[in-house]
Motif scaffolding. Structure first.
Motif, PDB file in Angstrom:
ATOM      1  N   PHE A  50       0.828  -1.404   0.083  1.00 20.88           N
ATOM      2  CA  PHE A  50      -0.012  -0.021  -0.029  1.00 20.88           C
ATOM      3  C   PHE A  50       0.779   1.230  -0.058  1.00 20.88           C
ATOM      4  N   THR A  51       0.176   2.259  -0.614  1.00 15.91           N
ATOM      5  CA  THR A  51       1.082   3.685  -0.757  1.00 15.91           C
ATOM      6  C   THR A  51       0.509   4.436   0.044  1.00 15.91           C
ATOM      7  N   ALA A  52       1.067   5.521   1.028  1.00 15.56           N
ATOM      8  CA  ALA A  52       0.586   6.131   1.861  1.00 15.56           C
ATOM      9  C   ALA A  52      -0.021   7.536   0.873  1.00 15.56           C
ATOM     10  N   GLU A  53      -1.094   7.858   1.133  1.00 14.22           N
ATOM     11  CA  GLU A  53      -1.531   8.920   0.491  1.00 14.22           C
ATOM     12  C   GLU A  53      -1.320  10.120   1.097  1.00 14.22           C
ATOM     13  N   LYS A  54      -0.733  10.307   2.304  1.00 13.80           N
ATOM     14  CA  LYS A  54      -0.327  11.627   2.941  1.00 13.80           C
ATOM     15  C   LYS A  54       0.522  11.217   4.171  1.00 13.80           C
ATOM     16  N   ASP A  55       1.271  12.173   4.492  1.00 16.43           N
ATOM     17  CA  ASP A  55       2.112  12.006   5.843  1.00 16.43           C
ATOM     18  C   ASP A  55       0.789  11.715   7.128  1.00 16.43           C
ATOM     19  N   GLU A  56       0.954  10.623   7.645  1.00 20.22           N
ATOM     20  CA  GLU A  56       0.133  10.663   8.950  1.00 20.22           C
ATOM     21  C   GLU A  56       0.436   9.225   9.688  1.00 20.22           C
ATOM     22  N   THR A  57      -0.438   9.350  10.930  1.00 21.77           N
ATOM     23  CA  THR A  57      -0.254   7.955  11.564  1.00 21.77           C
ATOM     24  C   THR A  57      -1.255   7.159  11.377  1.00 21.77           C
ATOM     25  N   VAL A  58      -0.902   5.822  10.967  1.00 19.89           N
ATOM     26  CA  VAL A  58      -1.971   5.126  10.636  1.00 19.89           C
ATOM     27  C   VAL A  58      -1.803   3.766  11.720  1.00 19.89           C
ATOM     28  N   TYR A  59      -3.079   3.158  11.902  1.00 17.57           N
ATOM     29  CA  TYR A  59      -3.077   2.096  12.802  1.00 17.57           C
ATOM     30  C   TYR A  59      -3.302   0.463  12.083  1.00 17.57           C
ATOM     31  N   LEU A  60      -2.160  -0.257  11.970  1.00 14.46           N
ATOM     32  CA  LEU A  60      -2.120  -1.229  11.135  1.00 14.46           C
ATOM     33  C   LEU A  60      -2.686  -2.595  12.058  1.00 14.46           C
ATOM     34  N   CYS A  61      -3.045  -3.451  11.249  1.00 20.33           N
ATOM     35  CA  CYS A  61      -3.631  -4.886  11.913  1.00 20.33           C
ATOM     36  C   CYS A  61      -2.558  -5.467  12.322  1.00 20.33           C
ATOM     37  N   THR A  62      -2.724  -6.057  13.406  1.00 22.92           N
ATOM     38  CA  THR A  62      -1.771  -7.444  13.745  1.00 22.92           C
ATOM     39  C   THR A  62      -2.359  -8.651  14.143  1.00 22.92           C
ATOM     40  N   CYS A  63      -3.546  -8.583  13.998  1.00 17.58           N
ATOM     41  CA  CYS A  63      -4.445  -9.905  14.569  1.00 17.58           C
ATOM     42  C   CYS A  63      -4.587 -10.786  13.131  1.00 17.58           C
ATOM     43  N   LYS A  64      -4.578  -9.807  11.966  1.00 14.32           N
ATOM     44  CA  LYS A  64      -4.712 -10.384  10.616  1.00 14.32           C
ATOM     45  C   LYS A  64      -6.135 -10.706  10.224  1.00 14.32           C
ATOM     46  N   GLN A  65      -7.113 -10.121  11.182  1.00 11.84           N
ATOM     47  CA  GLN A  65      -8.474 -10.709  10.735  1.00 11.84           C
ATOM     48  C   GLN A  65      -9.284  -9.450  10.308  1.00 11.84           C
ATOM     49  N   THR A  66      -8.691  -8.309  10.140  1.00  4.61           N
ATOM     50  CA  THR A  66      -9.494  -7.192   9.529  1.00  4.61           C
ATOM     51  C   THR A  66     -10.098  -7.143   7.966  1.00  4.61           C
ATOM     52  N   LYS A  67     -11.178  -6.561   8.178  1.00  2.47           N
ATOM     53  CA  LYS A  67     -11.946  -6.707   6.831  1.00  2.47           C
ATOM     54  C   LYS A  67     -11.526  -5.516   6.262  1.00  2.47           C
ATOM     55  N   ASN A  68     -10.716  -4.533   6.567  1.00  2.00           N
ATOM     56  CA  ASN A  68      -9.981  -3.517   5.732  1.00  2.00           C
ATOM     57  C   ASN A  68      -8.574  -3.604   5.840  1.00  2.00           C
ATOM     58  N   PRO A  69      -7.807  -4.618   5.318  1.00  2.00           N
ATOM     59  CA  PRO A  69      -6.227  -4.617   5.293  1.00  2.00           C
ATOM     60  C   PRO A  69      -5.745  -3.407   4.596  1.00  2.00           C
ATOM     61  N   PRO A  70      -4.685  -2.884   5.252  1.00  2.00           N
ATOM     62  CA  PRO A  70      -3.963  -3.190   6.356  1.00  2.00           C
ATOM     63  C   PRO A  70      -4.412  -2.570   7.561  1.00  2.00           C
ATOM     64  N   TYR A  71      -5.379  -1.760   7.569  1.00  2.00           N
ATOM     65  CA  TYR A  71      -5.713  -1.030   8.577  1.00  2.00           C
ATOM     66  C   TYR A  71      -6.375  -1.826   9.601  1.00  2.00           C
ATOM     67  N   CYS A  72      -6.362  -1.569  10.961  1.00  2.00           N
ATOM     68  CA  CYS A  72      -7.267  -2.034  11.934  1.00  2.00           C
ATOM     69  C   CYS A  72      -8.419  -1.708  11.860  1.00  2.00           C
ATOM     70  N   ASP A  73      -9.607  -2.693  11.974  1.00  2.00           N
ATOM     71  CA  ASP A  73     -10.907  -2.319  12.289  1.00  2.00           C
ATOM     72  C   ASP A  73     -11.823  -2.695  13.523  1.00  2.00           C
ATOM     73  N   GLY A  74     -10.658  -2.989  14.488  1.00  2.00           N
ATOM     74  CA  GLY A  74     -11.477  -3.497  15.689  1.00  2.00           C
ATOM     75  C   GLY A  74     -11.536  -4.843  15.750  1.00  2.00           C
ATOM     76  N   SER A  75     -11.226  -5.734  14.678  1.00  2.00           N
ATOM     77  CA  SER A  75     -11.837  -7.299  14.779  1.00  2.00           C
ATOM     78  C   SER A  75     -11.073  -7.958  16.118  1.00  2.00           C
ATOM     79  N   HIS A  76      -9.662  -7.368  16.192  1.00  2.00           N
ATOM     80  CA  HIS A  76      -9.119  -8.078  17.428  1.00  2.00           C
ATOM     81  C   HIS A  76      -9.834  -8.190  18.810  1.00  2.00           C
ATOM     82  N   LYS A  77     -10.768  -7.397  18.778  1.00  2.46           N
ATOM     83  CA  LYS A  77     -11.743  -7.325  19.919  1.00  2.46           C
ATOM     84  C   LYS A  77     -12.446  -8.496  20.147  1.00  2.46           C
ATOM     85  N   ASN A  78     -12.612  -9.197  18.995  1.00  3.22           N
ATOM     86  CA  ASN A  78     -13.524 -10.438  18.959  1.00  3.22           C
ATOM     87  C   ASN A  78     -12.781 -11.781  19.250  1.00  3.22           C
ATOM     88  N   LEU A  79     -11.410 -11.772  19.443  1.00  4.24           N
ATOM     89  CA  LEU A  79     -10.505 -12.885  19.590  1.00  4.24           C
ATOM     90  C   LEU A  79     -10.716 -13.417  20.866  1.00  4.24           C
TER      91      LEU A  79
END
Length: 79
Positions: A50-79
């Motif tokens: 993925f290519t960053a569209e702007k300089d910013e802080t993003v939150y990337l998923c580590t549980c690998k269950q997100t429905k919006n990769p590579p970004y966290c969508d809160g799926s880790h809360k259901n693990l």
């Protein structure tokens, strides 16, 4: 079908730079989470570029269950 390894149960904040391409680990095996280090070799997984569209802080998923990769969508809360 292979399932990704849960590498973490919360997102990692990453400062990205506009125009730079990053490679998110989709398999969960990388030792450089949340980024790919090539540990997927021999599996059916590939990193997600993925290519960053702007300089910013993003939150990337580590549980690998997100429905919006590579970004966290809160799926880790259901693990």
């Amino acid at each position: 079908m292979e399932k990704p390894i849960i590498a973490g149960k919360e997102p990692i904040a990453v400062d990205v730079k506009k125009g730079e391409t990053y490679y998110w680990c989709s398999c969960g095996r990388s030792g450089k989470q949340p980024f790919c280090d090539g540990s997927h070799k021999g599996t059916s997984f590939e990193p997600l570029a993925f290519t960053a569209e702007k300089d910013e802080t993003v939150y990337l998923c580590t549980c690998k269950q997100t429905k919006n990769p590579p970004y966290c969508d809160g799926s880790h809360k259901n693990l």
